[in-house]
Enzyme design. Sequence first.
Site, PDB file in Angstrom:
ATOM      1  N   ASP A  95      22.095  25.836  14.461  1.00 48.90           N
ATOM      2  CA  ASP A  95      22.719  24.829  13.587  1.00 48.90           C
ATOM      3  C   ASP A  95      24.220  24.747  13.848  1.00 48.90           C
ATOM      4  OD1 ASP A  95      20.287  24.454  12.400  1.00 48.90           O
ATOM      5  OD2 ASP A  95      20.707  25.760  10.691  1.00 48.90           O
ATOM      6  N   HIS A 128      30.128  36.631  15.293  1.00 45.77           N
ATOM      7  CA  HIS A 128      29.507  35.954  14.155  1.00 45.77           C
ATOM      8  C   HIS A 128      28.288  36.692  13.610  1.00 45.77           C
ATOM      9  CE1 HIS A 128      32.442  32.955  14.242  1.00 45.77           C
ATOM     10  NE2 HIS A 128      31.754  32.018  13.614  1.00 45.77           N
ATOM     11  N   GLU A 186      14.055  20.523   9.405  1.00 45.07           N
ATOM     12  CA  GLU A 186      14.484  21.695   8.637  1.00 45.07           C
ATOM     13  C   GLU A 186      14.241  21.419   7.156  1.00 45.07           C
ATOM     14  OE1 GLU A 186      18.181  23.633   9.323  1.00 45.07           O
ATOM     15  OE2 GLU A 186      17.838  23.879  11.468  1.00 45.07           O
TER      16      GLU A 186
HETATM   17  P1  FAD Z   1      28.208  38.523  18.318  1.00 49.13           P
HETATM   18  O1  FAD Z   1      28.125  38.572  16.853  1.00 49.13           O
HETATM   19  O2  FAD Z   1      29.519  38.728  18.925  1.00 49.13           O
HETATM   20  O3  FAD Z   1      27.152  39.550  18.958  1.00 49.13           O
HETATM   21  C1  FAD Z   1      25.841  39.635  18.488  1.00 49.13           C
HETATM   22  C2  FAD Z   1      25.100  40.781  19.185  1.00 49.13           C
HETATM   23  O4  FAD Z   1      24.860  40.438  20.534  1.00 49.13           O
HETATM   24  C3  FAD Z   1      25.867  42.085  19.224  1.00 49.13           C
HETATM   25  O5  FAD Z   1      24.965  43.152  19.204  1.00 49.13           O
HETATM   26  C4  FAD Z   1      26.591  42.025  20.547  1.00 49.13           C
HETATM   27  O6  FAD Z   1      26.914  43.302  21.033  1.00 49.13           O
HETATM   28  C5  FAD Z   1      25.562  41.321  21.401  1.00 49.13           C
HETATM   29  N1  FAD Z   1      26.143  40.476  22.428  1.00 49.13           N
HETATM   30  C6  FAD Z   1      27.139  39.573  22.302  1.00 49.13           C
HETATM   31  N2  FAD Z   1      27.358  38.970  23.476  1.00 49.13           N
HETATM   32  C7  FAD Z   1      26.479  39.502  24.355  1.00 49.13           C
HETATM   33  C8  FAD Z   1      26.210  39.309  25.730  1.00 49.13           C
HETATM   34  N3  FAD Z   1      26.903  38.424  26.457  1.00 49.13           N
HETATM   35  N4  FAD Z   1      25.241  40.043  26.309  1.00 49.13           N
HETATM   36  C9  FAD Z   1      24.526  40.946  25.605  1.00 49.13           C
HETATM   37  N5  FAD Z   1      24.748  41.188  24.303  1.00 49.13           N
HETATM   38  C10 FAD Z   1      25.706  40.468  23.681  1.00 49.13           C
HETATM   39  N6  FAD Z   1      21.641  31.882  14.546  1.00 49.13           N
HETATM   40  C11 FAD Z   1      20.635  31.059  14.848  1.00 49.13           C
HETATM   41  O7  FAD Z   1      19.707  31.430  15.565  1.00 49.13           O
HETATM   42  N7  FAD Z   1      20.620  29.774  14.382  1.00 49.13           N
HETATM   43  C12 FAD Z   1      21.629  29.261  13.645  1.00 49.13           C
HETATM   44  O8  FAD Z   1      21.578  28.120  13.257  1.00 49.13           O
HETATM   45  C13 FAD Z   1      22.716  30.113  13.334  1.00 49.13           C
HETATM   46  N8  FAD Z   1      23.777  29.643  12.643  1.00 49.13           N
HETATM   47  C14 FAD Z   1      24.806  30.476  12.363  1.00 49.13           C
HETATM   48  C15 FAD Z   1      25.906  29.961  11.660  1.00 49.13           C
HETATM   49  C16 FAD Z   1      26.969  30.781  11.358  1.00 49.13           C
HETATM   50  C17 FAD Z   1      28.149  30.212  10.595  1.00 49.13           C
HETATM   51  C18 FAD Z   1      26.935  32.145  11.729  1.00 49.13           C
HETATM   52  C19 FAD Z   1      28.042  33.062  11.359  1.00 49.13           C
HETATM   53  C20 FAD Z   1      25.850  32.665  12.438  1.00 49.13           C
HETATM   54  C21 FAD Z   1      24.784  31.827  12.761  1.00 49.13           C
HETATM   55  N9  FAD Z   1      23.687  32.290  13.477  1.00 49.13           N
HETATM   56  C22 FAD Z   1      22.666  31.441  13.794  1.00 49.13           C
HETATM   57  C23 FAD Z   1      23.579  33.696  13.879  1.00 49.13           C
HETATM   58  C24 FAD Z   1      24.092  33.902  15.280  1.00 49.13           C
HETATM   59  O9  FAD Z   1      23.196  33.386  16.228  1.00 49.13           O
HETATM   60  C25 FAD Z   1      24.202  35.406  15.570  1.00 49.13           C
HETATM   61  O10 FAD Z   1      25.028  36.000  14.621  1.00 49.13           O
HETATM   62  C26 FAD Z   1      24.786  35.628  16.934  1.00 49.13           C
HETATM   63  O11 FAD Z   1      24.672  36.976  17.253  1.00 49.13           O
HETATM   64  C27 FAD Z   1      26.223  35.239  16.893  1.00 49.13           C
HETATM   65  O12 FAD Z   1      26.681  35.040  18.152  1.00 49.13           O
HETATM   66  P2  FAD Z   1      28.059  35.658  18.604  1.00 49.13           P
HETATM   67  O13 FAD Z   1      28.281  34.985  19.875  1.00 49.13           O
HETATM   68  O14 FAD Z   1      29.122  35.561  17.605  1.00 49.13           O
HETATM   69  O15 FAD Z   1      27.570  37.169  18.837  1.00 49.13           O
END
Ligand code: FAD
Length: 508
Positions: free
Chosen positions: A158, A96, A271
């Site tokens: 969120d 994400h 918020e």
């Molecule tokens: P990924 O996108 O898969 O990874 C993000 C980064 O972390 C990459 O660099 C990856 O290599 C690294 N990573 C992933 N897993 C691990 C692990 N286990 N150990 C070490 N590194 C790792 N953020 C907020 O703070 N608040 C919000 O309300 C919020 N709402 C969101 C809503 C939507 C619809 C979206 C798309 C994003 C939102 N985000 C929010 C952002 C979100 O927190 C970040 O994009 C987060 O990185 C997404 O998590 P993911 O698990 O998909 O990680």
Amino acid sequence: MAVGIVINRLVLVVAYFAGAAVVSSWLDDVPPEIASKLDSGSNATARFATDYGGVTRAANPAAVFHPSTADDIAALLRFAYCAESPFPVAARGNGHSVRGQALAPGGVAIDMAALGGGRRRINVSSAGMYVDAGGEQLWIDVLEAALRQGLSPQSWTDYLYLTVGGTLSNAGISGQAFRHGPQISNVYELDVVTGKGEMITCSSQSDRDLFYGVLGGLGQLGVITRARIALRPAPARVRWLRLFYTDLGDLTRDQEFLISLPETTGFDYVEGQVLLSHQRVGNSTFYSKQDVDSINRLKGELNIIYFLEGALYYDSPSIADQKIEDLLKQLNFVPGFVFSNDVTYLEFLNRVHNEIQKLNSTDDDDSSSTAPLHPWLNLFLPKSGVRDFQLGILENINLTGLILLYPLNKNRWNDIMTATVPNEEVFYTVGFLWTATVEDWGTFDALNNEILGFCDQHGIEVKQYLPHYTSKLDWAWHFGSDKWEKFVQLKRRYDPKALLSPGQQIFN
Ligand code: FAD
């Protein structure tokens, strides 16, 4: 001063991925126990070549790794570290990210969801008031497991379909963070696999440099395979309110007042959102048809209006009613423009997903099969810059999109962690959550650059949240010299060959 931020990002994206050497000869040398978990088929690798943002199209990873255990990840990283041509490795949570941060062009993408072989790795300790959750687990699953024991983490995002490891690598923020800090302030212990393939359990007491470094560390120091997260008793229900404002000064004064209140008298969540000149309140599960009409009448010809979103957790309805009555008397919203819902705690925390699902199920017009793009920009804006930001940015935006705006207290952030925030006691989260198409995403991207350029020119020291920079100079500016120096040292210690999370474009 940020250097180079106003450069066309498309050029940067192309340059980055054109430069990524696709060296996959090492695939032939992989030992069988790792090889059996690697998939280099194009069906698998293509899925890991983009992300939720959709604007970064990278070369495919050479392979996708499906680990069953944390030991598998350690074995992969030991192999990558010792290989003749060390190759990049990125943990992929739920993908994400919006700027390619979880991609590993030419290297290995770790499919974190494979950990545990489909078994939930979530253990709630009601005696210890914590939950041990695998780094790959989605927050929605952590919540549901904790709720079964009447408990809950206290700081959220969120949207809950994000992984524990993904949000802890950034910060994890939502309307509860003003009181409880970001999610990274609510962690007791981590299991981490470093860039050398070492498995280390760290906490504030043991290997504390690694512990604090990994929290907000953008995946640069290790892969989080388990996090121990603080719990508290879960409330039964939530009064969820939206109060409308025609003046930003009134909104921010009320928001700042609310985030200064103690738990006994204040909201549990605060918020806010901006409704731009072309926007009207549309179909939503929050409002009745009548509410929508009256809000849009208020909007009328006004350029911008705002709403404050507050939530009060409760077990006793009469106490909640009294608290809300007392609070509303002290706020300066447009008289009569307060709308409320009463929902379960789970419904409230899962509101974004619920809203999307309900809207999708009633949307007959959506015949489009092309996934939208999300060239988002998230900023932490110091309180002192809000007025300039309003005049220079908000009042001049000609595009529509979701804009979040809410304040946080800096004293809930631990500066020893890698995550970086502005140097003022109160700062605002401003999220420009654009939805774009392949044809028009560049317009949004240009606006993002304009916003960053404006802040730069006017000396507003914003920090990007979920940052996206492509030069070391910009990264050094982002962290500030002390933090940057420390981060570089930690990188040398825990990932000396700079294998981890190359998509962040910090060290490679
Ligand atoms: P990924 O996108 O898969 O990874 C993000 C980064 O972390 C990459 O660099 C990856 O290599 C690294 N990573 C992933 N897993 C691990 C692990 N286990 N150990 C070490 N590194 C790792 N953020 C907020 O703070 N608040 C919000 O309300 C919020 N709402 C969101 C809503 C939507 C619809 C979206 C798309 C994003 C939102 N985000 C929010 C952002 C979100 O927190 C970040 O994009 C987060 O990185 C997404 O998590 P993911 O698990 O998909 O990680």
